[in-house]
Write an enzyme that holds these catalytic residues in place. Sequence first.
Site, PDB file in Angstrom:
ATOM      1  N   CYS A 122       0.763  -1.090   0.140  1.00  0.00           N
ATOM      2  CA  CYS A 122       0.120  -0.104  -0.020  1.00  0.00           C
ATOM      3  C   CYS A 122       0.578   1.098  -0.107  1.00  0.00           C
ATOM      4  CB  CYS A 122      -0.866  -0.013   1.204  1.00  0.00           C
ATOM      5  SG  CYS A 122      -1.977   1.631   1.178  1.00  0.00           S
ATOM      6  N   ASP A 175       0.385   3.832   1.797  1.00  0.00           N
ATOM      7  CA  ASP A 175       0.375   4.195   2.986  1.00  0.00           C
ATOM      8  C   ASP A 175       1.762   4.562   3.578  1.00  0.00           C
ATOM      9  OD1 ASP A 175       0.349   4.400   6.045  1.00  0.00           O
ATOM     10  OD2 ASP A 175      -1.749   3.976   5.670  1.00  0.00           O
ATOM     11  N   ARG A 205       2.926   4.783   6.375  1.00  0.00           N
ATOM     12  CA  ARG A 205       3.441   4.136   7.649  1.00  0.00           C
ATOM     13  C   ARG A 205       4.033   2.757   7.419  1.00  0.00           C
ATOM     14  NH1 ARG A 205      -2.149   5.040  10.599  1.00  0.00           N
ATOM     15  NH2 ARG A 205      -2.755   4.319   8.317  1.00  0.00           N
ATOM     16  N   HIS A 257      -2.340  -3.836   4.846  1.00  0.00           N
ATOM     17  CA  HIS A 257      -2.284  -3.673   6.284  1.00  0.00           C
ATOM     18  C   HIS A 257      -3.606  -3.318   6.926  1.00  0.00           C
ATOM     19  CE1 HIS A 257      -2.587   0.806   6.234  1.00  0.00           C
ATOM     20  NE2 HIS A 257      -2.278   0.848   4.778  1.00  0.00           N
ATOM     21  N   CYS A 260      -6.198   0.213   6.818  1.00  0.00           N
ATOM     22  CA  CYS A 260      -6.151   0.744   5.294  1.00  0.00           C
ATOM     23  C   CYS A 260      -7.170   1.643   4.952  1.00  0.00           C
ATOM     24  CB  CYS A 260      -5.883  -0.397   4.366  1.00  0.00           C
ATOM     25  SG  CYS A 260      -5.713   0.107   2.590  1.00  0.00           S
TER      26      CYS A 260
END
Length: 200
Positions: A42, A44, A46, A98, A101
């Site tokens: 992803c 993302d 993080r 994750h 999400c």
Amino acid sequence: MDLFEKLLANNQAWVKERVAKDPDFFKRLSEVQTPDILWIGCSDSRVPANQITGLLPGEVFVHRNIANVVQREDVNSSSVIQFAVTALKVRNIVVCGHYGCGGVQAAYKDQLEDPLEIWIEHIRRIRALHEDELGALADDELRWRRLCELNVLAQVENVARLRVVRSAWEQGERLAIHGWIYDLRDGLLNDLGACVEGPD
């Protein structure tokens, strides 16, 4: 010091530290790229593949997009996978989602504007396919977490159906696709038990 000056200073400090540990690191890195793993994750911020797996630059080839979606009509992800399999000869493809999400959560919300809605529609279809299972869970948090897992499993299947992957298997190449999920709350990767090693 503004943000961009800080980033450049961070880079210089990182290079200095890396060279102190291994004077030939950048020389080797610049000569060849031979990762064994393609990571599809992803976007993302993080969930950085190298950091959470403890791998150095050059050890994992990375493709990231919102909610780690792999669709045949997406030229970007298909091109990455083709290059990884045919040119880099990776032996493992990890699809890693994750928990938490936002792209997956969007499949529970009202329709978005294009092009984001076109992208999220893939996850809406996964949600609809598993509506009974998701509906039987106790609350929205559990449904969201489970849909994150189901999305990973669906993307593993999508990767396994790509022509370039099937061709590699038909030619006897060793190639495995793994489905993992990352938990932001504890930093741990979890194997979802989805490993595909051939067309059967």
